[in-house]
Design a protein around this motif. Sequence first.
Motif, PDB file in Angstrom:
ATOM      1  N   GLY A 157       0.836  -1.213   0.000  1.00 19.52           N
ATOM      2  CA  GLY A 157       0.000   0.000   0.000  1.00 19.52           C
ATOM      3  C   GLY A 157       0.864   1.254   0.000  1.00 19.52           C
ATOM      4  O   GLY A 157       0.655   2.179  -0.798  1.00 19.52           O
ATOM      5  N   ASP A 158       1.883   1.260   0.883  1.00 18.88           N
ATOM      6  CA  ASP A 158       2.804   2.420   0.948  1.00 18.88           C
ATOM      7  C   ASP A 158       3.492   2.641  -0.392  1.00 18.88           C
ATOM      8  O   ASP A 158       3.617   3.763  -0.886  1.00 18.88           O
ATOM      9  CB  ASP A 158       3.904   2.175   2.008  1.00 18.88           C
ATOM     10  CG  ASP A 158       3.382   2.428   3.408  1.00 18.88           C
ATOM     11  OD1 ASP A 158       2.187   2.771   3.521  1.00 18.88           O
ATOM     12  OD2 ASP A 158       4.147   2.301   4.380  1.00 18.88           O
ATOM     13  N   LEU A 159       3.940   1.526  -0.956  1.00 19.73           N
ATOM     14  CA  LEU A 159       4.697   1.582  -2.206  1.00 19.73           C
ATOM     15  C   LEU A 159       3.834   2.151  -3.335  1.00 19.73           C
ATOM     16  O   LEU A 159       4.259   3.029  -4.091  1.00 19.73           O
ATOM     17  CB  LEU A 159       5.140   0.153  -2.562  1.00 19.73           C
ATOM     18  CG  LEU A 159       6.330  -0.006  -3.497  1.00 19.73           C
ATOM     19  CD1 LEU A 159       7.544   0.698  -2.942  1.00 19.73           C
ATOM     20  CD2 LEU A 159       6.644  -1.492  -3.674  1.00 19.73           C
ATOM     21  N   LEU A 160       2.580   1.660  -3.428  1.00 18.40           N
ATOM     22  CA  LEU A 160       1.687   2.112  -4.497  1.00 18.40           C
ATOM     23  C   LEU A 160       1.289   3.573  -4.299  1.00 18.40           C
ATOM     24  O   LEU A 160       1.153   4.325  -5.259  1.00 18.40           O
ATOM     25  CB  LEU A 160       0.426   1.239  -4.543  1.00 18.40           C
ATOM     26  CG  LEU A 160       0.613  -0.158  -5.136  1.00 18.40           C
ATOM     27  CD1 LEU A 160      -0.593  -1.032  -4.844  1.00 18.40           C
ATOM     28  CD2 LEU A 160       0.832  -0.072  -6.644  1.00 18.40           C
ATOM     29  N   SER A 161       1.107   3.982  -3.030  1.00 16.07           N
ATOM     30  CA  SER A 161       0.660   5.365  -2.810  1.00 16.07           C
ATOM     31  C   SER A 161       1.775   6.338  -3.185  1.00 16.07           C
ATOM     32  O   SER A 161       1.531   7.431  -3.663  1.00 16.07           O
ATOM     33  CB  SER A 161       0.244   5.581  -1.356  1.00 16.07           C
ATOM     34  OG  SER A 161       1.361   5.782  -0.543  1.00 16.07           O
ATOM     35  N   ARG A 162       3.038   5.912  -2.985  1.00 17.69           N
ATOM     36  CA  ARG A 162       4.145   6.834  -3.254  1.00 17.69           C
ATOM     37  C   ARG A 162       4.691   6.710  -4.676  1.00 17.69           C
ATOM     38  O   ARG A 162       5.032   7.696  -5.302  1.00 17.69           O
ATOM     39  CB  ARG A 162       5.253   6.533  -2.227  1.00 17.69           C
ATOM     40  CG  ARG A 162       6.125   7.730  -2.012  1.00 17.69           C
ATOM     41  CD  ARG A 162       6.681   7.941  -0.666  1.00 17.69           C
ATOM     42  NE  ARG A 162       7.446   9.182  -0.755  1.00 17.69           N
ATOM     43  CZ  ARG A 162       8.757   9.243  -0.870  1.00 17.69           C
ATOM     44  NH1 ARG A 162       9.456   8.148  -0.865  1.00 17.69           N
ATOM     45  NH2 ARG A 162       9.375  10.392  -0.988  1.00 17.69           N
ATOM     46  N   PHE A 163       4.768   5.478  -5.161  1.00 19.21           N
ATOM     47  CA  PHE A 163       5.416   5.287  -6.474  1.00 19.21           C
ATOM     48  C   PHE A 163       4.576   4.453  -7.441  1.00 19.21           C
ATOM     49  O   PHE A 163       5.127   3.753  -8.287  1.00 19.21           O
ATOM     50  CB  PHE A 163       6.779   4.579  -6.280  1.00 19.21           C
ATOM     51  CG  PHE A 163       7.743   5.351  -5.442  1.00 19.21           C
ATOM     52  CD1 PHE A 163       8.347   6.499  -5.929  1.00 19.21           C
ATOM     53  CD2 PHE A 163       8.034   4.952  -4.147  1.00 19.21           C
ATOM     54  CE1 PHE A 163       9.236   7.224  -5.147  1.00 19.21           C
ATOM     55  CE2 PHE A 163       8.926   5.673  -3.360  1.00 19.21           C
ATOM     56  CZ  PHE A 163       9.529   6.815  -3.867  1.00 19.21           C
ATOM     57  N   GLY A 164       3.229   4.565  -7.307  1.00 18.89           N
ATOM     58  CA  GLY A 164       2.353   3.742  -8.164  1.00 18.89           C
ATOM     59  C   GLY A 164       2.661   3.898  -9.637  1.00 18.89           C
ATOM     60  O   GLY A 164       2.652   2.931 -10.401  1.00 18.89           O
ATOM     61  N   GLY A 165       2.963   5.129 -10.051  1.00 15.35           N
ATOM     62  CA  GLY A 165       3.202   5.400 -11.467  1.00 15.35           C
ATOM     63  C   GLY A 165       4.429   4.697 -12.023  1.00 15.35           C
ATOM     64  O   GLY A 165       4.522   4.440 -13.229  1.00 15.35           O
ATOM     65  N   LEU A 166       5.400   4.365 -11.145  1.00 14.72           N
ATOM     66  CA  LEU A 166       6.638   3.727 -11.635  1.00 14.72           C
ATOM     67  C   LEU A 166       6.473   2.218 -11.795  1.00 14.72           C
ATOM     68  O   LEU A 166       7.338   1.550 -12.328  1.00 14.72           O
ATOM     69  CB  LEU A 166       7.788   3.989 -10.648  1.00 14.72           C
ATOM     70  CG  LEU A 166       8.117   5.456 -10.361  1.00 14.72           C
ATOM     71  CD1 LEU A 166       9.185   5.553  -9.287  1.00 14.72           C
ATOM     72  CD2 LEU A 166       8.626   6.142 -11.633  1.00 14.72           C
TER      73      LEU A 166
END
Length: 1240
Positions: A157-166
């Motif tokens: 969840g943290d990863l997607l919220s911060r770097f979802g676009g990558l």
Amino acid sequence: MASVSYHIANLLEKMTSNDKDFRFMATNDLMTELQKDSIKLDDDSERKVVRMLLKLLEDKNGEVQNLAVKCLGPLVNKVKEFQVETIVDTLCNNMISTKEQLRDISSIGLKTVISELPPSSTALAASICKKITGRLTSAIAKQEDMSVQLEALDILGDLLSRFGGLLISFHPSIMQSLLPQLSSQRLAVRKRAIIAIGYLVMSCNNPLFMELIEFLLTELNKNATTSTTRTYIQCIGTISRQAGHRFGEHLQKMVPPIVRFCKEEDDELREYCLQAFESFVRRCPKEISPFVTEVIKICLRYICHDPNYNYDDDEDGDAMEMEEEEEEDDDEEEYSDDDDMSWKVRRAAAKCLDAIIGTRHEMLVEFYRTVSPALIARFKEREENVKADIFHAYITLLRQTRPNITSDPDAMDQDGGPLSQLQGQIPDIVKAIHKQLKEKSVKTRQGCFSLLTELVLVLPGALTDHLQALVPGIQYSLGDKNSSSNMKIDTLSFLNCILSHHNPVVFHAHIKVLVPPVVHSVADPFYKITSEALLVTQQLVKVIRPLEVPVKFEYKPYVKDLYSCTLARLKAADIDQEVKERAISCMGQIIRNLGDSLSAELKECLPIFLERLKNEITRLTAVKALTMIAGSPLNIDLRPILDEGIPILASFLRKNQRALKLSTLTCLDVLGKNYGTALTTGMIYEMMKEMPPLISENDLHVSQLTLHLLTSISKIHKSCMATIPNEILPQILLLIQSPLLQGGALGSLLEFFQALVATGLPKLGFRDLLQMLIRPVYNPPSSVQSSSNAFAVHKQAFHSIAKCMAALTVKSPSQANNVVNQFVSDVCNAKSSDSIKLFALLALGEIGKHIDVSNHGEIQLVILESFSSLNEEVKAAASYALGNVSVGNLNKFLPFVLKEIENQPKRQYLLLHSLKEIISCESGSSTGVDNLKPYVQTIWTMLFHHCECPEEGTRNVVSECLGKLTLIDPTALLSSLKQHLNNQSALTRSTVVTAIKFTISDQPQGIDPLLRNCIGDFLKTLQDPDLNVRRVALVTFNSAAHNKPSLIRDLLDNVLPHLYNETKVRKELIREVEMGPFKHTLDDGLDIRKAAFECMYTLLDSCLDRLDIFEFLNHVEDGLKDHYDIKMLTYLMLVRLAHLCPSAVLQRLDRLVEPLRATCTTKVKAHSVKQEFEKQDELKRSAMRAVASLLAIPDADKSAQMNEFLSQIKSTTELCSMFESIQKDAQSTSSTDIIVMDTS
């Protein structure tokens, strides 16, 4: 470098110590080092530090472990990429370890690393994220251990919220691993999976989003178990909250099954359904429209859903209520335990209603019919949190009702309108709240007071008949036993609100019970309560003895109490600044309203004001309080403090603090008017000594107040004005020449000159002042004389000096003949310069406006002769003079002007301007209107002869004359204008439509009801075959929307299609013109498109609630690809739209970004002229401002197109620096200062 490596090596050695304290201290020191910006690690140190910290994660001591994890944050930004990969690898391996403690600490470590990864270095973030993602998805999919799954979901969840676009390439695999978790055995796993899906839908592509929606729809329709259905509905709610702009198009399929599930006998399921509806309403406002009525019905049903409690018992009387209160502590748990979930359903229903009310302004009437009674009936709700939400929903309803600029006040007020409906429901509101004000619960009572405050702001005077029911509740909440500090502050704030929004008389019956608790609160040890209580005391003083109207109330018993409690606070030096200021203001009010009952006390009290004047922190408040006292009709005796006070006040005039200067000038003026005899010559000179620097064009407001003060002095102490020619008068004469002088400042200057000439002092007589005023025109400095075409002073200065001349002449009528003769001869004299002629004409006009100059020979012919001047300014002045002179003797001059208009076609434009002046001046007063009425019909007929003049400038003057005449006799003339709408001539039609523009002003006028009935007919010209008629119709529409929106609000459904139609580029209006060897493209439709877009911009401000924003955005989108002028307008619109309706803009973001990108990346041809480069630069800046405001919308940074555009901006040096400067500007101005373009 070496010393850092040595120091780090030292710390690493200590970290291997057996002593846990050594290890802890060494890790702590490492943390400090890593947080320094200057630290640079060599490769060897990097490797050792990373290895050591990862080892310490397995330390036996928990505190050392925690510190080691914290070190990972700053370390990520200090080491090379492969070392970060080592850290991530190790943490991922530890995540699936058998040791629970190591798993936990590693998951914290991963979260730390993710939160610290620098977003600027995209490559590093991308490679690390990809590394983690693969490991996490497999851990989620295959892991047996639930706790590992939970941690992995959390980190994902943290990863997607911060770097979802990558992580676009990983999105399918992430979704594959998440969807099965929605049917996990553990609810916690489902919840975290939902959160992760919420972050995923922000950045995933459309096919994947569609796949997710299809999956959820299929599962919903299966309805395998109630438990999983709950989860899927929760998931739908989260998706619409996080990606509402994408979710809207699927709403049609989603709502029916959720409506169906609302009927299931499962409170938790109902709660989730209602929460989903709330998010639909907030995030998909357009798409939910067809379902809103049904959703309201569901909410109204479930807001009363309380199967385990019988509310009928409440009605049995107070005895039952008392028992209830005693048993409350035991009962509350019983109703809030896990078995009874109904309160959650009621809360979700209240919040959903709140969302509907807040976003559907157009349904206000319906809300008052159905929703308002239901909410009022639920004020008795037993669960405190639910009650707070019900209150909040009702407050939202009241805020929506509060009359504002965009709403039509008449529609709000009329019978059956929201305000009249609300008025009818006030007794029910008060009855329901009356019971709640006796509740023990502080939160409930605060909710009641918030609601009542909002009610009073919407309908001032609403509680006039209900104070009897509310005063006991106010008393109860101000009592020490029953209230917290915040409760008291809220109660006092409410009391202040009702005291200032009701007629004083209605409180007189309750003063006896209100004064003691307020006086007690002023003495409260908590400064915030004291401060609020002083505000209430100030209002109470105005209520018990209002000075504006006579009242019979016996106020004297309360004077001493109010005075004593305020005096104690006024004397105290060691209290909060806010209390000091409010005590000063409050005491000022007490002395102003009750000073005649406090004559003995004033000896003690007034010297304290002097002390406060000497204190830099309290002086401004003290000046305002003194102004209040000095202006009292009770004639308070201030003489004891004037000797010492006036010099202090005079010294404030040289301070830099502008607010202090303004307040002091007002104070001295009031003192001068009311205590003139007590002011000695010495005191006056003290003030006048400070005045010369204050009279300047740099601050016209200060100049205006200074001139007011001088005028007051000249009336009380004439002799003091003898010194004025030395320093003050030169400054005033300089100010008269300022091009900025106008309005209030000019008015005060005219008053001053009239007062000055009335003193009759030597060297300040009429002739002396006349010579001083005209010197710059008649004897200009040599520098001005030498330049051939320059006027002696600025154009505006001619008008100012002429007005001063007229003011002096009106005060000295005996001199009028000589002056007029002098000016007439100046106009006739061939040797007079253009400056002198211009001035003499303006002066004749100004004097002629107030004094009949018809006995000065044929003055009109002299003025008319100047119409032939070669100088345009002189011609305009002659036109102005003829109009104003005619006002002085209408019977003689008006027929002459009308005859000339008919006989002199070449001078028509100037003569019509003269006529416009006559109509403008006369229509300003009732006597003027009476004088003009006999001529109205003649003028009207004559104006219509000139409707078809080919020159647009002349037609515009005719339109203005027609419009202003219509205001004199609207009933007859408006219908005459209407008849001309069918005229064969397009020029006449355009003149008539423009005339309507001049009948609309932002002030209420008698013509308004008539205009409202017939403006629709004039706006039908938006369909006129003639292009120019349509353009002027748009300009008139814009004027109405800007100045009086109520005229056109109800016509928008018919008008908008035609307005939008004019925003389109018409190929048939584009033509090529040959200019020598070049071909030049001309667009005849540009002006009308510009007018249409200006109308759209105005409607955003005045009629936003009547617009279909999505339809509106379609045309804004077209404008973004149009001509330079229209692009500039649409960029401004985007800035407004992003602020006013962010969710709608977010839904269209991808389509809006493209044209913005095209503008920013356009290159000007190398051999273009300088203006082209400047134009393109300005266009880019405006586009960037629009981009900056779009980015301020929550979730805008999740759009793939927007991110791509942003990275393009950052990679171009020129665009990057431009964008950064615009963002800085945007941050420095507050968000409320949205760019406003005046299109009136």
